[in-house]
Design an enzyme around this catalytic site. Structure first.
Site, short mmCIF file in Angstrom:
data_model
loop_
_atom_site.label_atom_id
_atom_site.label_comp_id
_atom_site.label_asym_id
_atom_site.label_seq_id
_atom_site.Cartn_x
_atom_site.Cartn_y
_atom_site.Cartn_z
N ASN A 149 -10.45 3.45 43.81
CA ASN A 149 -10.13 2.81 43.30
C ASN A 149 -10.35 1.82 44.72
OD1 ASN A 149 -10.22 2.38 40.68
ND2 ASN A 149 -8.83 4.26 40.51
N THR A 190 -20.28 5.61 34.80
CA THR A 190 -20.29 4.19 36.18
C THR A 190 -19.16 4.91 37.30
OG1 THR A 190 -18.34 3.47 35.01
CG2 THR A 190 -20.16 2.10 35.41
N THR A 198 -12.42 3.07 23.48
CA THR A 198 -12.34 3.09 24.89
C THR A 198 -13.93 2.17 25.20
OG1 THR A 198 -13.05 4.78 26.05
CG2 THR A 198 -14.45 4.41 24.81
N GLU A 236 -10.69 8.86 36.81
CA GLU A 236 -10.45 9.40 38.24
C GLU A 236 -9.72 9.71 38.86
OE1 GLU A 236 -12.51 4.78 38.33
OE2 GLU A 236 -10.40 5.00 38.41
N LYS A 294 -18.48 6.43 28.14
CA LYS A 294 -18.02 6.56 29.45
C LYS A 294 -16.75 6.32 29.70
CE LYS A 294 -18.36 3.82 31.73
NZ LYS A 294 -17.34 2.60 32.14
#
Lengths: 406, 406
Positions: free
Chosen positions: A401, A156, A193, A277, A182
């Protein structure tokens, strides 16, 4: 910008006999993007999994747990990205079941032999019809040497696909362990996870596999955090197809196989942090000298979740008092700060409740300038230890985000 | 960029008889900056305080607690910015004591009648000599109508000074309550905030004041969070000089005074969130229908600390599944997600475990576009409730904390 993380070399990913993978573009959220993965398992496979502790766990998590508990042999896993099917109530369960039924029809098994997995936006209806429509292409793509494409199909906000593989000698035979994972945000697994799948061609009983999956999770996915947010969809599943004919039983053999599974899982878990991220640093937080593993983990997470510590890491600023403040907030009421020793790699930063007299700012700055380093704290209270892997908090975390959906 | 927060009008800040304030530029960390505040208290004052629960609490916190416990009448408070004197071990205690001794000499009292406070960088030696050298200027500046300058002198990463004032009728008389506070980051007070001082000219016994300060903290500073990091130096102190001659005793009178103190404290605590590092939104998180206040607070903080929720607020993106995920992570094992109702202001977002059928994305987006709004969750488990005030997580939070020292 992942930290020391390259896409896996497809040739390094060993096929696992008894496991075929097929991917497709179902257009779940965006067109022209691989967003559907189907895994077909040979008859006789054992499957065990651990799932998120989030109370708002996703519909597919509820159904996967239910199908696993049902005791029917699992014959397929189906994974979509683009939509988490979480926070979707009863309707979400219906839609996940619809997908399982379609997979069952396509592969000639029962719906309760299919485990569904979803990842993506929360609280939006799963477009089950698009997934069902995409299944024939995924079925047509099924093959054993398809792990690299599978790793890509479950991404993603990941920037790099995550896969790892090992061959391991177990008793008289040799088996393969290959896995994919992922995840980049909403990462603070509590059991597992946001989607990790590991397969082996070893033959293992269901009970033994359940133990191995829990042990592997505790040494891998349960030791990483990006942002402290536990996902609604976390799942870590291990498949043992048995197709190698190598029967793994007895303590030593199970330890050898378990070691290989845990190694693959740890490599995948660390890859998730390296691709966290906005991550620019990969940080190992090691806490030693605690009274219990549990309190060491609490201290490690207090450091790994502190926005102030994480922004200082991003800035390569040895503002290390923030680490002491985080340790002081870990909830150990009788912590004797005078006994604590704090290291950055091998540099002793703090002792006797304050900065060590030999410590110079340049020494800390030199460590923090590296893309990977270790924060180590010795609590001086006992012999327990724990390790957590994390990343820094950068502008890009906020950017990613703040812009994820819009 | 503070959210709906203007500097206080100096004329609105009522002097408190019996309390004088003096500020000076001591050059603790930077030159030409007001960084030293001295408060002189009239004889007969009662003083009570609550302090950080951080185990790495600062040297001045240890000494202030000790001096308060000693039972000697407190005659002065001394506050420096630029250096927290935390994570400094035995040497930090010596330096804080040096400052108290210098204040005692200057004002003609005993060192144990002085409470020290520090705020700034952690784990660096306090330049006590500079503070001592700055004291004469602070003494010369002492006066009762100096609250606005005092609010400014205790700022660090604050962008707006924080002060509030009330006059309240208590029984037959009228008393004043005026206070100041500072703090913008490392804000998740656990007992008190990173420096809040409130004074009243009411006459209150020591025991009653200790109760009032705890009650006020629980309704104000203990309800705010910016980043979840509890400071090493949090302190909230209330002074009752008694100089008005109005004796406050008995339940009704103490409630009236306590209400005014709590109001001033709540205004200051909210000002800290409005001026939270990088804040662009002020968010009230209200949790109702819990079994206990404690579990409501846990859910409220799970939302208020989630980086994913806070970045979505920053983006005005109604990615509200992130709120459900945060609620699911609050550690309530038997939470029935089907009973939960989630509101943004008056908009019903989620019910029955998923998105409400009438909810439309534009409705959520309209609320999130406002600089202030309320997230309200009804848990459907009981009658307890709790409120927490917080802000969003923006690029500027990262910028401020990546650049704070360097």
């Amino acid at each position: 910008m992942a930290v020391n993380l390259a896409p896996p070399d497809p040739d390094s990913l060993q096929p696992v006999a008894g496991v075929e993978l097929g991917v497709a573009m179902a257009g779940v959220r965006k067109a022209n993007r691989r967003d559907l993965l189907l895994m077909r398992l040979a008859q006789g496979s054992s499957v065990a999994g651990v799932f998120t502790q989030n109370r708002f766990c996703a519909a597919p998590v509820i159904i996967a747990r239910r199908h696993l508990a049902g005791g029917q042999e699992v014959r397929a896993l189906v994974v979509n990205t683009g939509n988490a099917n979480a926070g979707t109530g009863e309707d979400g369960l219906v839609r996940a079941a619809t997908v399982c039924e379609a997979v069952a029809r396509a592969l000639g098994c029962a719906a309760r032999q299919v485990l569904p997995f979803s990842t993506g936006v929360i609280m939006e209806p799963l477009p089950a019809d698009r997934i069902v429509a995409g299944l024939p292409a995924a079925v047509a793509d099924l093959r054993a040497d398809n792990w690299a494409a599978a790793a890509e199909a479950i991404m993603t906000t990941d920037t790099v696909p995550k896969a790892a593989s090992r061959r391991v000698r177990v008793g008289a035979g040799e088996v393969t362990v290959t896995g994919i994972a992922k995840g980049a945000g909403m990462i603070r697994p509590d059991m597992a996870t946001m989607l990790g799948f590991v397969a082996t061609d070893a033959k293992v009983t269901q009970g033994a596999l359940e133990t191995l999956v829990r042990q592997a999770a505790d040494k891998s996915f349960n030791c990483v955090t990006v942002d402290g947010d536990t996902s609604t969809n976390d799942a870590f599943v291990v498949v043992a197809s048995g197709a190698s004919g190598v029967v793994v039983q007895g303590t030593a053999e199970l330890e050898a196989l378990g070691g290989a599974i845990a190694e693959v899982a740890a490599q995948l878990a660390q890859a998730i942090v390296r691709d966290g991220e906005g991550a620019t640093k990969f940080i190992t937080v090691r806490i030693e000298g605690g009274r219990s593993t549990e309190e060491c983990r609490r201290v490690a997470y207090a450091i790994a979740h502190s926005p102030l510590v994480k922004t200082a890491f991003f800035a390569s600023d040895p503002n290390l008092g923030r680490i002491l403040a985080a340790i002081g907030n870990a909830g150990i009421a009788d912590l004797d700060t005078a006994r604590l020793q704090l290291y950055l790699d091998d540099v002793l930063v703090a002792a006797n409740g304050g900065r060590h007299p030999d410590y110079r700012e340049e020494m800390g700055a030199a460590v923090l300038a590296k893309p990977e380093f270790t924060v180590r704290a010795a609590l001086g209270r006992g012999t327990a230890a724990a390790t957590v892997w994390t990343c820094d908090l950068s502008f890009d975390y906020v950017k990613i985000n703040a812009e994820y959906r819009t």
